[in-house]
Design an enzyme around this catalytic site. Structure first.
Site, PDB file in Angstrom:
ATOM      1  CE  LYS A 125     -15.461   5.226   7.662  1.00  0.00           C
ATOM      2  NZ  LYS A 125     -15.602   3.803   7.939  1.00  0.00           N
ATOM      3  NE  ARG A 147      -3.928  -2.158   2.014  1.00  0.00           N
ATOM      4  CZ  ARG A 147      -5.030  -2.292   2.710  1.00  0.00           C
ATOM      5  NH1 ARG A 147      -5.237  -1.539   3.761  1.00  0.00           N
ATOM      6  NH2 ARG A 147      -5.946  -3.181   2.373  1.00  0.00           N
ATOM      7  CB  THR A 153     -18.000   6.782  12.246  1.00  0.00           C
ATOM      8  OG1 THR A 153     -16.749   7.411  12.533  1.00  0.00           O
ATOM      9  CG2 THR A 153     -18.380   7.122  10.808  1.00  0.00           C
TER      10      THR A 153
HETATM   11  C1  LIG Z   1     -14.724   2.950   8.842  1.00  0.00           C
HETATM   12  C2  LIG Z   1     -15.525   1.876   9.527  1.00  0.00           C
HETATM   13  C3  LIG Z   1     -15.479   1.727  10.911  1.00  0.00           C
HETATM   14  C4  LIG Z   1     -14.470   2.440  11.736  1.00  0.00           C
HETATM   15  O1  LIG Z   1     -14.846   3.746  11.940  1.00  0.00           O
HETATM   16  P1  LIG Z   1     -13.700   4.821  12.242  1.00  0.00           P
HETATM   17  O2  LIG Z   1     -14.437   5.903  12.920  1.00  0.00           O
HETATM   18  O3  LIG Z   1     -13.109   5.174  10.934  1.00  0.00           O
HETATM   19  O4  LIG Z   1     -12.708   4.137  13.124  1.00  0.00           O
HETATM   20  C5  LIG Z   1     -16.355   0.865  11.510  1.00  0.00           C
HETATM   21  N1  LIG Z   1     -17.233   0.136  10.784  1.00  0.00           N
HETATM   22  C6  LIG Z   1     -17.264   0.209   9.450  1.00  0.00           C
HETATM   23  C7  LIG Z   1     -18.242  -0.608   8.696  1.00  0.00           C
HETATM   24  C8  LIG Z   1     -16.405   1.075   8.783  1.00  0.00           C
HETATM   25  O5  LIG Z   1     -16.402   1.114   7.455  1.00  0.00           O
END
Ligand SMILES: *Cc1c(COP(=O)(O)O)cnc(C)c1O
Length: 408
Positions: free
Chosen positions: A248, A21, A245
């Site tokens: 995102k 990566r 979260t």
């Molecule tokens: C990105 C992700 C997480 C982790 O979340 P972060 O806040 O980035 O640590 C958990 N579950 C799924 C399905 C994800 O895609």
């Protein structure tokens, strides 16, 4: 023991499989999402369009969010200064947990430093609270859920992805009265499919199981107030623990669970991943509150987001590109080979100013390597036309190479 050789050997193994990566060094331009400056390995720079950000709606640049963060820094300084228990609970954290509870119409919410941590900490702690627990887990659950379920050291069964008949078979085999948790996601972000929440909830009721849903790729983006797919489907009240979260679509960082008071309080009191770590900075909490509130009131951004995703899928399909069936905002394009996947991604970046990261094993199964596009409301028709033209050209190029056997 030659330690250095062992590390080099481990890297060589990954390189030889074509899945080493390389991170892209990017600097985003505030107010010009999704544009960024890419600093190349040789130190020179180029302007690029980002096509793979999980800041799906560009909230990381929403002035409302930035203002709240600036204000919090001015008012309260940088870090939180401690774990939640030892001076790290600020008014910003309390306010954010209230906002999250309201978002999901739950009694309470509990903040974590990331989604990875929240899944691991919560799922691993459930077995401490529910002796004899059996966890039923979807085969495509995120690595952080798998890690939490393993750490729970309880009986666990994996059901085939989205296969409710298989889930029922496994549930029926667990003796009546034994505590059970069904752990699943709403939007599966690598394939872009969405789980059957109504049927899963119905099975949970029938067999007396709790439900734990990861809505990480849905919060902010689905439901009239952006609380996720369970809100869209009118089922938030039927889910016991909703995890989401802030990193995102909300555009900041951190994570949470929303659930009944007793559940959040017990996880707060037992989960090592919650207890033994510094809480998120006040500015992050303030930014998250602003982002959640703004998205609650701006459903039109969600409508625009879905339209953009549909527009990109339609363009790719029209061009005969192997876009994978997706029922959400994520647009995966199948390549099926790690070397090609990386090569296409490299050429897009270097020659077209298009940044999309190759998605390789172990994030997806071998042989299903793909490019995963995340069009946002800020991705214009013009950007899409440019992207699809570049892809069409590359697909031809790549096929020629494949026929010629160059990329072995
Ligand atoms: C990105 C992700 C997480 C982790 O979340 P972060 O806040 O980035 O640590 C958990 N579950 C799924 C399905 C994800 O895609």
């Amino acid at each position: 023991m030659d330690y250095k050789a062992a590390f080099e050997g481990a890297l060589e193994k990954i390189r030889s499989e074509g899945r080493y990566r390389v991170f892209a060094d990017l600097k985003r331009h505030r107010g010009e999402f999704p544009r960024a400056t890419w600093t190349k390995p040789d130190g020179s720079t180029a302007e690029v369009t980002v096509w793979c950000s999980n800041d799906y709606l560009g909230q990381g640049q929403n002035p409302v969010v930035l203002d709240a963060m600036h204000k919090a820094i001015e008012e309260a300084g940088a870090g939180s200064g401690g774990t939640r228990n030892i001076s790290g609970t600020t008014h910003y954290h309390v306010e954010l947990e209230r906002e999250l509870a309201d978002l999901h119409h739950k009694e309470a919410a509990l903040l974590f430093t990331s989604g990875y941590v929240s899944n691991e900490a919560t799922l691993s702690t459930l077995s401490k609270i529910l002796p004899g627990l059996v966890i039923l887990s979807d085969a495509l659950n995120h690595n952080s859920m798998i890690s939490g379920i393993r750490a729970a050291r309880c009986e666990r069964h994996v059901f085939r992805h989205n296969d409710l008949a298989h889930l029922e078979e496994l549930l029926a085999a667990v003796p009546h009265g034994v505590p059970k948790v069904i752990a699943f996601e709403s939007v599966y972000s690598m394939d872009g499919d969405i789980s059957d929440i109504p049927a899963t909830v119905a099975l949970a009721k029938k067999y007396g199981a709790m439900t734990y849903i990861d809505e990480v790729h849905a919060v902010g983006m689905y439901g009239p107030r952006g609380a996720g797919v369970a809100e869209r489907d009118g089922l938030m009240a039927e889910i016991d623990i909703i995890e989401g979260t802030l990193g995102k679509a909300f555009g900041v960082m951190g994570d949470y669970i929303a659930a009944d008071d007793a559940i959040c309080d017990a996880i707060r009191s037992y989960a090592d991943g919650f207890i033994f770590t510094t809480s998120i900075p006040p500015a992050l909490a303030a930014g998250a509150v602003a982002s959640i509130r703004w998205l609650k009131e701006h459903n039109e951004i969600r409508v625009a987001h879905q339209e953009r995703a549909a527009a990109l899928k339609a363009r790719m399909e029209k061009a005969g590109l192997p876009v994978m069936p997706s029922v959400c905002h994520i647009v995966p394009l199948l390549v099926g080979d790690p070397v090609h996947c990386k090569m296409i991604s490299d050429i897009l970046l270097e020659e077209h100013g298009i940044y999309v990261q190759p998605i390789n094993y172990p994030t997806v199964p071998r042989g299903t390597e793909r490019l995963r596009f995340t069009p946002s409301p800020a991705h214009t028709d013009e950007m899409m036309d440019k992207l699809v033209a570049a892809l069409e050209e590359l697909w031809v190029h790549c096929n020629i190479k494949r026929v010629g056997g160059v990329a072995a």
